[in-house]
Design an enzyme around this catalytic site. Structure first.
Site, PDB file in Angstrom:
ATOM      1  N   ASP A  73     -10.605  -6.887   0.979  1.00 41.52           N
ATOM      2  CA  ASP A  73      -9.830  -5.826   1.612  1.00 41.52           C
ATOM      3  C   ASP A  73      -9.271  -6.270   2.980  1.00 41.52           C
ATOM      4  O   ASP A  73      -9.573  -7.428   3.391  1.00 41.52           O
ATOM      5  CB  ASP A  73     -10.857  -4.702   2.043  1.00 41.52           C
ATOM      6  CG  ASP A  73     -10.361  -3.280   2.310  1.00 41.52           C
ATOM      7  OD1 ASP A  73     -10.272  -2.779   1.351  1.00 41.52           O
ATOM      8  OD2 ASP A  73      -9.821  -3.399   3.552  1.00 41.52           O
ATOM      9  N   CYS A 113      -7.589   1.673   2.327  1.00 45.43           N
ATOM     10  CA  CYS A 113      -8.659   1.028   1.863  1.00 45.43           C
ATOM     11  C   CYS A 113      -8.263   0.150   0.302  1.00 45.43           C
ATOM     12  O   CYS A 113      -8.160   1.101  -0.583  1.00 45.43           O
ATOM     13  CB  CYS A 113      -9.834   1.860   1.626  1.00 45.43           C
ATOM     14  SG  CYS A 113     -11.379   0.950   0.969  1.00 45.43           S
ATOM     15  N   SER A 171       0.772  -1.232   0.133  1.00 46.32           N
ATOM     16  CA  SER A 171       0.076   0.181  -0.016  1.00 46.32           C
ATOM     17  C   SER A 171       0.800   1.222   0.081  1.00 46.32           C
ATOM     18  O   SER A 171       0.294   2.219  -0.241  1.00 46.32           O
ATOM     19  CB  SER A 171      -0.788   0.016   0.934  1.00 46.32           C
ATOM     20  OG  SER A 171      -1.778  -1.111   1.066  1.00 46.32           O
ATOM     21  N   HIS A 184     -14.777  -0.783   4.920  1.00 46.50           N
ATOM     22  CA  HIS A 184     -14.537   0.592   5.370  1.00 46.50           C
ATOM     23  C   HIS A 184     -15.792   1.532   5.078  1.00 46.50           C
ATOM     24  O   HIS A 184     -15.942   2.712   5.814  1.00 46.50           O
ATOM     25  CB  HIS A 184     -13.626   1.213   4.595  1.00 46.50           C
ATOM     26  CG  HIS A 184     -11.864   0.608   5.071  1.00 46.50           C
ATOM     27  ND1 HIS A 184     -11.593  -0.470   4.160  1.00 46.50           N
ATOM     28  CD2 HIS A 184     -11.167   0.974   5.969  1.00 46.50           C
ATOM     29  CE1 HIS A 184     -10.340  -0.734   4.776  1.00 46.50           C
ATOM     30  NE2 HIS A 184     -10.187  -0.050   5.755  1.00 46.50           N
TER      31      HIS A 184
END
Length: 619
Positions: free
Chosen positions: A365, A384, A326, A371
């Site tokens: 996720d 996310c 990420s 989320h």
């Protein structure tokens, strides 16, 4: 009768005396003849040989090797030193039987098989009148033993010299590098006149990259020696050109703290000055002791280093290739804004998974329950995955490729010691050419969260982080700050200022949005690294990352405790600070360390605290 007997005895004695005289004379004549023959042989037949030998025995041209330059950190800590040592040298020209002398020496001090093998290799490319190292770093006791028996050891000298030494050992082994014995391939490529009398050469890191500055230029001296080859007086001397001392950008105290924070876990930490590109920390863990390599490393120890699962010889900061996870989400978000694929306030619904239309496969996720509704700021702050699955699908793999490569991923950064891996930013064309296969839509989604074929190096990751801190300005990382004359200490070369290079012409509002989103990661109520940002006296911007090492099936759950340590997720974190006027950017990777927020972010906080607290104390 008595008179007759007496006469006979006298005659016999006389004959015996004469016989002895004749025999002695004959022997004298024979010996004289042999001596004359030898004189003729030496003076006539071998005249040229012994004339040359006689001259070389009395007047020799010897190299004068300059002391190797020292290496310092930016805060003046000595990183590569020269310390006195004693070397045992053998001059083949002065020895009738080299092997016999080695055997004789072996009865006095230890001459290991590796020492003998190295000596034989050096002998192949050395001149007969040159001293060839047989043993390095003799102890005081060994020096005494050889000196006492010096009259029995033809062609042997104990030479006082300077040997390389690395005081911080494994803390900077990959960056500073090490010197080692010149091998055959290197010898063929070297300027032999400038390396006469030189045993060592830089093998890796700074030692190799700046060999020319650290070595200097060899001088020479014309000396008179006696029959035993010992120097009587110096006739003429051409002094060597001194080597240069190097000052690096590395902050030694920050570097040591980074190594301690990794605590021998596999991983890397890189920190750089966002304004200039000066590398402040370059920590690759685990390290190794470079002092082991100087005089030739023990084969067993070297085999252990090569075979170790922890790969301590790998410079992870430049050569380690990792899925970024990420940590690339801020770059992709900026790319989507620049392409007008996404509006900042547009929300995406995250139920905890996403499926491509027409496919039953669910791309999950990290947060199982999802989320809910998230915009770009929240998607970055909470990391996310569903938001970025959809974002990646809308951008397409080719635009993802263009965006990430503009930040410097997929190519060497150009750091001044070289040896970088390029990493990989996949594209449809790459897969077609490299694998002969088409690109699938699901691969685009995986690329959107920094997984799949995407691979980056820590040095690329920190460089890209600095681009965000600089709002689009790319700086090239470098390690050499200043070159000083080793004799006077005066600067002779300084690192040149870099020309600005803007990689993306995003608007001010776009940069503000991305930087604010990264600030929320640490200081927002739901930021993934809010624990590491809590209570700080300065504001940071960052992004956590968790990169899978193995693929988890659709119906499987990731349970870290049930997975072998070497198959657990990598922990990543990038950051820069202070947000309002960035000075320092950092990338932390802990292999198999689990979540980035749990493992990597606290390390970055510790290092940043050290950096800013020390700066505050300095005023």
């Amino acid at each position: 009768m008595a008179t007759l007997g007496t006469n006979i005895d006298l005659e016999r004695n006389s004959n015996l005396v004469h016989s002895r005289i004749y025999l002695t004379a004959a022997l004298i004549l024979a010996v004289t003849f042999l001596i004359l023959l030898q004189v003729v042989y030496l003076q006539v037949m071998r005249h040229d040989h012994f004339t040359t030998l006689s001259k070389s025995n009395h007047i020799k041209i010897l190299p004068v090797v300059p002391s190797r330059g020292l290496i310092f950190s930016s805060d003046g800590i000595l990183l590569a030193d020269n310390r006195p040592s004693f070397t045992l040298e053998l001059v083949p020209e002065r020895v009738a039987d080299v092997e016999a002398v080695i055997d004789q020496l072996n009865r006095l001090i230890t001459i290991a098989p590796d020492d003998i093998e190295r000596f034989r290799e050096l002998r192949k490319r050395s001149r007969r009148f040159e001293g060839i190292p047989l043993r390095f770093n003799l102890s005081d006791e060994e020096v005494a033993l050889v000196s006492v028996n010096r009259h029995l050891l033809a062609g042997i000298d104990v030479v006082a010299s300077l040997s390389r030494y690395y005081p911080l050992a494994g803390s900077l082994s990959h960056t500073v590098g090490y010197v080692g014995m010149i091998d055959e391939d290197e010898f063929e490529k070297l300027n032999k006149s400038n390396y006469r009398g030189t045993t060592y050469i830089g093998k890796s890191g700074i030692e190799k990259a700046y060999e020319g500055l650290l070595h200097g230029h060899v001088g020479y001296q014309q000396v008179e020696v006696n029959a035993q080859g010992r120097k009587i007086r110096e006739i003429y001397r051409e002094p060597p050109e001194p080597s240069k001392d190097l000052y690096l950008t590395i902050d030694a105290s920050l570097q040591i703290l980074a190594v301690q924070a990794l605590n021998d876990r596999r991983g890397a930490i890189v920190a750089m000055d966002t304004r200039t590109g000066a590398v402040l920390v370059s920590a690759s863990s685990p390290g190794y002791d470079p002092n082991l390599f100087i005089d030739g490393i023990d084969r067993k120890i070297y085999a252990e280093l090569l075979q170790s699962r922890d790969t301590p010889l790998l410079n992870r900061t430049l050569q380690g290739k990792y899925p970024p996870g990420s940590t690339i989400k801020p770059m992709l978000a900026l790319g989507s804004l620049n392409l007008q694929v996404r509006e900042p306030g547009a929300e995406t619904w995250c139920p905890g998974w996403y499926s491509i239309k027409g496919s039953a496969r669910r791309y999950r996720d990290w947060k199982k329950e999802g989320h809910g509704h998230v915009d770009m700021v929240n998607a970055i702050a909470q990391s996310c995955d569903v938001y970025f699955y959809i974002l990646a699908q809308d951008m397409g793999i080719d635009e993802i490729h263009r965006t990430l490569t503009s930040f410097g991923f997929g190519a060497p950064t150009g750091i001044d010691i070289g040896g970088e891996a390029s990493g990989l930013i996949p594209s449809a064309q790459w897969k077609r050419e490299a694998l002969g296969q088409p690109w699938y839509p699901g691969e685009t989604l995986i690329a959107g969260i920094g997984q799949g074929s995407t691979l980056v190096t820590p040095i690329q990751l920190v460089t890209a982080t600095a681009v965000i801190a600089n709002r689009g300005r790319l700086v090239r990382p470098f390690l050499l700050s200043e070159v000083r004359d080793s004799a006077t200490g005066q600067p002779v070369i300084k690192a040149p200022a870099q020309a600005d290079k803007t990689i993306m012409s995003a608007g001010v509002e776009d940069w503000d949005l991305i930087i604010h989103s990264m600030e929320e990661v640490l200081h927002g109520e739901r930021g993934t690294a809010r624990g590491s940002g809590a209570g700080s006296e300065y504001h940071m911007a960052g992004k956590t990352g968790t990169a899978q090492v193995i693929t988890i099936g659709q119906d499987e759950e990731y349970n870290e405790e049930e997975i072998p340590e070497e198959l657990r997720d990598h922990a990543l974190f990038i950051a820069f600070a202070p947000v309002e006027a960035p000075e320092i950017a950092m990338a932390v990777i802990v292999e198999n360390g689990g979540g980035g927020s749990r493992t990597a972010a606290p390390i970055a906080r510790e290092l940043l605290d050290h950096y800013f607290h020390r700066k505050k104390r300095a005023g």
